[in-house]
Design an enzyme around this catalytic site. Structure first.
Site, PDB file in Angstrom:
ATOM      1  N   HIS A  69      12.791  14.816  -0.976  1.00 22.91           N
ATOM      2  CA  HIS A  69      11.675  15.773  -0.980  1.00 22.91           C
ATOM      3  C   HIS A  69      10.965  15.475  -0.417  1.00 22.91           C
ATOM      4  O   HIS A  69       9.459  16.319  -0.553  1.00 22.91           O
ATOM      5  CB  HIS A  69      11.675  15.573  -2.553  1.00 22.91           C
ATOM      6  CG  HIS A  69      13.047  16.152  -3.141  1.00 22.91           C
ATOM      7  ND1 HIS A  69      13.087  17.000  -3.474  1.00 22.91           N
ATOM      8  CD2 HIS A  69      13.936  15.431  -3.635  1.00 22.91           C
ATOM      9  CE1 HIS A  69      15.097  17.555  -3.956  1.00 22.91           C
ATOM     10  NE2 HIS A  69      15.020  16.184  -4.274  1.00 22.91           N
ATOM     11  N   LYS A 126      -7.195 -13.100  10.061  1.00 20.73           N
ATOM     12  CA  LYS A 126      -7.739 -14.022   8.415  1.00 20.73           C
ATOM     13  C   LYS A 126      -8.556 -15.021   9.472  1.00 20.73           C
ATOM     14  O   LYS A 126      -9.741 -14.994   7.985  1.00 20.73           O
ATOM     15  CB  LYS A 126      -6.297 -14.870   9.050  1.00 20.73           C
ATOM     16  CG  LYS A 126      -4.970 -13.958   7.713  1.00 20.73           C
ATOM     17  CD  LYS A 126      -3.992 -15.440   7.524  1.00 20.73           C
ATOM     18  CE  LYS A 126      -2.758 -15.081   6.755  1.00 20.73           C
ATOM     19  NZ  LYS A 126      -2.002 -16.605   6.137  1.00 20.73           N
ATOM     20  N   GLU A 134       6.798  -8.199  10.571  1.00 20.27           N
ATOM     21  CA  GLU A 134       6.100  -8.724  11.569  1.00 20.27           C
ATOM     22  C   GLU A 134       6.501 -10.060  12.070  1.00 20.27           C
ATOM     23  O   GLU A 134       6.138 -10.502  12.908  1.00 20.27           O
ATOM     24  CB  GLU A 134       5.698  -9.870   9.611  1.00 20.27           C
ATOM     25  CG  GLU A 134       3.985 -10.757  10.324  1.00 20.27           C
ATOM     26  CD  GLU A 134       3.582 -10.869   8.999  1.00 20.27           C
ATOM     27  OE1 GLU A 134       2.728  -9.975   8.330  1.00 20.27           O
ATOM     28  OE2 GLU A 134       3.445 -12.301   8.774  1.00 20.27           O
TER      29      GLU A 134
HETATM   30  O1  PA5 Z   1       5.397 -14.401   6.827  1.00 21.50           O
HETATM   31  C1  PA5 Z   1       4.360 -14.486   7.184  1.00 21.50           C
HETATM   32  O2  PA5 Z   1       3.985 -15.746   7.462  1.00 21.50           O
HETATM   33  C2  PA5 Z   1       3.277 -13.590   5.708  1.00 21.50           C
HETATM   34  O3  PA5 Z   1       3.027 -12.809   5.505  1.00 21.50           O
HETATM   35  C3  PA5 Z   1       2.616 -14.423   4.937  1.00 21.50           C
HETATM   36  O4  PA5 Z   1       3.966 -15.151   4.305  1.00 21.50           O
HETATM   37  C4  PA5 Z   1       1.237 -13.924   4.610  1.00 21.50           C
HETATM   38  O5  PA5 Z   1       0.340 -14.164   5.131  1.00 21.50           O
HETATM   39  C5  PA5 Z   1       0.823 -15.322   3.003  1.00 21.50           C
HETATM   40  O6  PA5 Z   1       1.211 -16.776   3.753  1.00 21.50           O
HETATM   41  P1  PA5 Z   1       0.338 -17.412   3.129  1.00 21.50           P
HETATM   42  O7  PA5 Z   1       1.561 -17.819   1.921  1.00 21.50           O
HETATM   43  O8  PA5 Z   1       0.364 -18.685   3.723  1.00 21.50           O
HETATM   44  O9  PA5 Z   1      -0.293 -17.630   1.570  1.00 21.50           O
END
Ligand code: PA5
Length: 451
Positions: free
Chosen positions: A319, A428, A290
């Site tokens: 494996h 989202k 990410e």
């Molecule tokens: O790293 C990130 O920003 C995302 O993976 C968030 O952790 C994830 O989308 C969850 O978001 P939030 O903590 O706002 O619910």
């Protein structure tokens, strides 16, 4: 102390697919400016993850809350997703008994059982409701934004169940939020209803937040020492800050991957030879993917850049995956997470004069790890080793901070913003539109064809 070895990425060890020392030296100034740029953003308060290891006051508050829950409750449920769940799972499997939830309260020394239902598959949540005594449960709703649909949906469901079975007043005692200090729906509810809340500092992004109350509150609830975790992270932070760049493990780890991306190896496998660390690889997969998978560079040019992190597990995936790693395309770099001391061993009893008899599982595990590393190296397959003396709070804290910093440095080397996630945001917004959230309907228009 945790150590990093890049030996098996060097030309002297693995031949022409290895890196020549001069190639590494060439990047010294890039690494120095990467570290310099991160340091100035840290100083201006934009990169809060740097400060988390030093927040001992918050650690004390979390441990005090955990002491209150001990004896009074049996279960702790984390309601969150992505960066608000993966670190919790990783800490739990690294630092608690492998069958923690099956142990008695006495065996758990009062630590709570942990459940992290990080999905909205109705089957998962129904299954949790079937098994959970909500009257004996603390619910920790974790969301930085306080608006994530998956998190809120599960919160609404579990809260209704709690109020049905334990009464309206239970929410204030048994629900705790972890969210932005100012913004978002959860903060609003906390203010309005007096539900206690821990803060996620505004300058800490989801996937960099495991060392904040996001990951540490559930850790404290199960009896993990959050102070030791932070101590380990501080040790690593200081080590990286004070070492010359080519000796700093976070910089070196990023650099090797950056060089291999340029050489056409964008697939980055993390393969712990430690069952305890299996979920650290999952946590890292999110962090690396990410943070580093980006369409635009920092000047706004289209780059469609990013490595593909892959999670594997020794020996299980010998494996399953190792055939591919040995003989498939030369597009991978493998990190072995290695542990010196498993904290105990199991003898393999003698039977029928078999060669395994009289040996031990640790010996077999280590032999398989060494064999896999040697076999891959012999085929010119680059691999690194991060070695933990033992899986403890301290070494896990070191590992977490090293990988977070490495991700940030990698972002600098790639000239992308490692701290945003515009690609996730689009999905989202579209989900909000599909679920009928007011003001989001227009997002459907441009996607109609695909929907
Ligand atoms: O790293 C990130 O920003 C995302 O993976 C968030 O952790 C994830 O989308 C969850 O978001 P939030 O903590 O706002 O619910």
């Amino acid at each position: 102390m945790l150590s990093l070895s890049i030996q098996n990425c060097l030309r002297s060890r693995i031949g022409s697919r290895g890196i020549a020392p001069a190639e590494i030296g060439k990047y010294r100034s890039n690494l120095e400016s990467a570290r310099g740029s991160l340091e100035s953003r840290r100083k201006s308060g934009r990169l809060g993850f740097f400060e988390l290891p030093y927040n001992e006051g918050e650690a004390g508050r979390m441990e005090a809350a955990a002491r209150e829950w001990k004896g009074r409750y049996d279960n702790f449920v984390v309601i969150g997703i992505g960066g608000s769940a993966l670190g919790n799972i990783a800490l739990q499997s690294a630092l608690r008994h492998p069958n923690w939830n099956l142990l008695s309260a006495k065996e758990r020394r009062g630590g709570l059982r942990l459940f992290v239902p990080d999905n909205v598959d109705p089957n998962l949540i129904r299954g949790l409701l079937d098994a959970l005594d909500v009257k004996k449960t603390v619910f920790n709703v974790v969301s930085k934004s306080g608006t994530t649909a998956e998190c809120l949906a599960n919160y609404f469901i579990l809260r209704r169940e709690l109020e049905r079975k334990a009464g309206k007043d239970a929410a204030k005692k048994q629900i705790v939020f972890t969210t932005d200090p100012e913004k978002g729906y959860l903060r609003e509810v906390s203010r309005r209803e007096g539900i206690p809340a821990f803060d996620i500092p505004a300058n800490v992004g989801g996937r960099f937040s495991v060392l904040s109350p996001v990951g540490l509150l559930s850790a404290a609830a199960t009896g993990i020492s959050v102070k030791e975790l932070l101590r380990g992270a501080r040790t690593m932070a200081e080590r990286c800050r004070t070492s010359p760049v080519l000796k700093d493990p976070a910089s070196l780890y990023a650099l090797v991957h950056h060089i291999y991306m340029k050489k056409g190896s964008p697939i980055h496998v993390m393969m712990p030879y430690s069952h305890q660390l299996r979920d650290m690889a999952d946590w890292f997969r999110q962090l690396w993917a990410e943070s580093l998978g980006k369409k635009l560079d920092r000047k706004g040019g289209q780059v469609f850049a990013g490595p593909t992190p892959v999670k594997a597990l020794g020996v299980t995936d010998q494996h399953s995956q190792v055939q591919l790693y040995m003989e498939g395309p030369h597009d991978k770099v493998i990190t072995f997470l290695s542990v010196k001391d498993f904290g105990g061993d199991v003898a393999i009893p003698a039977r029928d004069g078999h060669y395994l008899g009289g040996k031990s599982l640790a010996r077999l595990f280590k032999a398989e790890e060494r064999a896999t590393i040697a076999a891959l190296s012999s085929q010119g397959r680059p691999n690194l080793a991060i070695t933990l003396p033992k899986v403890t709070e301290e070494s896990v804290g070191e590992l977490i901070f090293m990988l977070e910093l490495s991700t940030a440095i990698m972002g600098e080397l790639m000239d992308i913003n490692a701290f945003d996630q515009p690609g996730v945001e689009q999905g989202k917004l579209l989900t909000y539109a599909l679920m009928g959230r007011k003001g989001f309907g227009h997002h459907l228009k441009s996607f109609r064809k695909w929907l």
